[in-house]
Design an enzyme around this catalytic site. Structure first.
Site, PDB file in Angstrom:
ATOM      1  N   PRO A  32      -2.719   4.414   3.401  1.00 62.93           N
ATOM      2  CG  PRO A  32      -1.407   6.060   2.418  1.00 62.93           C
ATOM      3  CD  PRO A  32      -1.598   5.311   3.693  1.00 62.93           C
ATOM      4  CB  THR A  34      -4.580   2.420  -5.297  1.00 66.92           C
ATOM      5  OG1 THR A  34      -3.842   3.644  -5.256  1.00 66.92           O
ATOM      6  CG2 THR A  34      -5.436   2.385  -6.557  1.00 66.92           C
ATOM      7  CD  GLN A 107      -1.435   8.859  -0.380  1.00 68.06           C
ATOM      8  OE1 GLN A 107      -1.921   8.250  -1.329  1.00 68.06           O
ATOM      9  NE2 GLN A 107      -0.433   8.370   0.337  1.00 68.06           N
ATOM     10  CG  HIS A 186       1.531   9.514  -2.391  1.00 64.91           C
ATOM     11  ND1 HIS A 186       2.775   9.033  -2.048  1.00 64.91           N
ATOM     12  CD2 HIS A 186       0.837   8.444  -2.887  1.00 64.91           C
ATOM     13  CE1 HIS A 186       2.841   7.744  -2.344  1.00 64.91           C
ATOM     14  NE2 HIS A 186       1.673   7.370  -2.847  1.00 64.91           N
ATOM     15  CG  HIS A 189       5.092   4.433  -2.680  1.00 64.41           C
ATOM     16  ND1 HIS A 189       3.896   4.091  -2.078  1.00 64.41           N
ATOM     17  CD2 HIS A 189       6.037   4.279  -1.722  1.00 64.41           C
ATOM     18  CE1 HIS A 189       4.123   3.743  -0.825  1.00 64.41           C
ATOM     19  NE2 HIS A 189       5.415   3.857  -0.582  1.00 64.41           N
ATOM     20  CE1 TYR A 191       2.035   5.893  -8.621  1.00 68.02           C
ATOM     21  CE2 TYR A 191       2.143   5.874  -6.217  1.00 68.02           C
ATOM     22  CZ  TYR A 191       1.814   5.250  -7.419  1.00 68.02           C
ATOM     23  OH  TYR A 191       1.268   3.994  -7.409  1.00 68.02           O
ATOM     24  NE  ARG A 284       9.014  -4.552   7.150  1.00 64.54           N
ATOM     25  CZ  ARG A 284       9.518  -4.076   8.269  1.00 64.54           C
ATOM     26  NH1 ARG A 284      10.816  -4.147   8.477  1.00 64.54           N
ATOM     27  NH2 ARG A 284       8.742  -3.539   9.196  1.00 64.54           N
ATOM     28  NE  ARG A 344       0.868  -5.940   1.245  1.00 67.37           N
ATOM     29  CZ  ARG A 344       2.066  -6.456   1.033  1.00 67.37           C
ATOM     30  NH1 ARG A 344       2.233  -7.376   0.108  1.00 67.37           N
ATOM     31  NH2 ARG A 344       3.095  -6.051   1.744  1.00 67.37           N
TER      32      ARG A 344
END
Length: 397
Positions: A32, A34, A107, A186, A189, A191, A284, A344
């Site tokens: 997932p 953004t 998600q 989720h 991270h 949130y 990482r 990515r």
């Protein structure tokens, strides 16, 4: 195309896997991410193209973070799943992905304090587990493309928390109505859910703060509500105990991860079904061009965390965060993960599965276009390995 032989270790990443009731043809997952292409918070044709490009027969995709309510946004132009127009729009994405033979989860996302008044209905303060703002080390992306300072959030009152849980439950039902195969909660991270879990943020004095058990209460209330609504086998959970993205620090990340896992294991026993998976981000993990787990421990300590969580969780284990082809192969071959999510590299390589299997060169991603609003540039215009035939099926290999 000529038949290609993989070495035994490499074959692991491209071997079939049964994720509960879902039959996957390989272990490479779209993570997932953004991307800020959903104008007016509605997934449009650009999202249909983006997800379809990255679909393979028997592949598994997880959507970008999708707002569970109008207060959930932390970026401009992110999709929601809280109203009928959004549900209808997502159906087009899901149908296109299913036509390629892929499986897709939505998600479910609420950013909590990682927002700004300009992204909130009525310009109100973002809600959170705390009234402490995110530090100036971090910046929030504004609708005009500039970056602002995170404001002071409003701490949720105890009586308000069940309503937020209900938003997750309803969003899960909406996702199933849209045709999604399941949802990922989720909880990572920095949130909203992570803001309850981490003792560096959560200083509440009620039943949602203080002890480790209390800090796990919100995530487990959400998981239980969603499982009850749509079934355990359609629910995945994401967590990142060892990552301090957006100041989400914890004094004992190993124990925090184990506490969540032990509760998920117990829930699975109680309901007699496995969750779809647990998704854990490697320490990482990086984004915005900086390491998001800035003061994490040594690689050996990080590996120990991941292995301990992996061995403790009773079900499918997905890992993500900075994986290369070789690291993904090793993770599956050595039993460190069942599935590996790529981010990515999948942005820049819509045919990433094919490229990884062929060990072919990868397109380089352009970070400057990660969060822009252009529906094509940096989104659906990355070239396929074969520009003449962008839909080479894996069965041809």
């Amino acid at each position: 195309m000529a038949e290609m032989k993989l070495d035994q270790a490499a074959e692991a990443l491209f071997s079939p896997y049964k994720m509960g009731k879902f039959d996957l043809s390989h272990r490479v997952v779209l993570a997932p991410m953004t991307r800020c292409r959903a104008l007016n918070n509605i997934p449009g044709p650009a999202l249909v193209e983006y997800y379809t490009q990255r679909s393979t027969n028997g592949g598994f995709l997880i959507t970008e973070g999708t707002m569970i309510s109008p207060t959930a946004a932390g970026f401009p132009r992110v999709p929601g799943i809280f109203n009928k127009e959004q549900i209808e729009a997502w159906k087009k994405v899901v149908n296109a992905v299913h036509a390629k033979g892929a499986i897709i989860f939505c998600q479910l996302w609420h950013v909590g304090r990682a927002s700004h008044q300009v992204l909130q209905p009525g310009g109100v303060s973002p809600i959170a587990s705390t009234d402490k703002p995110i530090s100036k080390r971090w910046r929030v992306l504004m609708p005009d493309g500039s970056y602002g300072i995170y404001p002071k959030p409003r701490q949720l009152e105890t009586y308000e928390i069940p309503q937020v849980v209900e938003h997750y439950r309803q969003a899960a039902l909406n996702a199933i109505e849209a045709g999604f195969d399941g949802v990922e909660i989720h909880g990572a991270h920095g949130y909203l859910i992570d803001q309850f879990l981490k003792d560096g943020i959560n200083e509440r004095k009620d039943e949602y703060g203080g002890s480790l058990g209390n800090r796990c209460k919100f995530i487990m209330n959400v998981v239980q509500a969603v499982v009850t609504a749509i079934g355990a086998e359609k629910v995945g959970v994401r967590m990142s105990p060892a990552i301090d993205h957006l100041d989400a620090m914890d004094s004992d990340p190993l124990s925090l991860g184990l506490a969540v896992i032990e509760r998920l294991n117990r829930l699975q026993i109680d309901c007699g079904l496995k969750l779809a998976y647990l998704h854990v981000t490697q320490p990482r993990y990086t984004a915005y061009g900086q390491t998001e787990s800035g003061n994490h421990g040594s690689p050996d300590e990080e590996a120990r965390f991941m292995m301990t969580w992996r061995r403790t969780y009773q079900g499918t284990f997905i890992c993500s965060g900075g994986f290369t082809r070789q690291l993904g192969i090793e993770a599956v071959a050595q039993g460190d993960a069942d599935l590996v999510a790529y981010g990515r590299q999948f942005i820049a390589n819509p045919d990433l599965v094919l490229r990884l299997k062929l060990n072919a060169p990868l397109n380089r991603y352009v970070r400057a276009t990660f969060y822009t609003h252009d529906p094509v540039v940096g989104y659906t215009d990355y070239p396929f390995l074969s520009s003449n035939n962008p839909n080479i099926p894996l069965s041809r290999l």
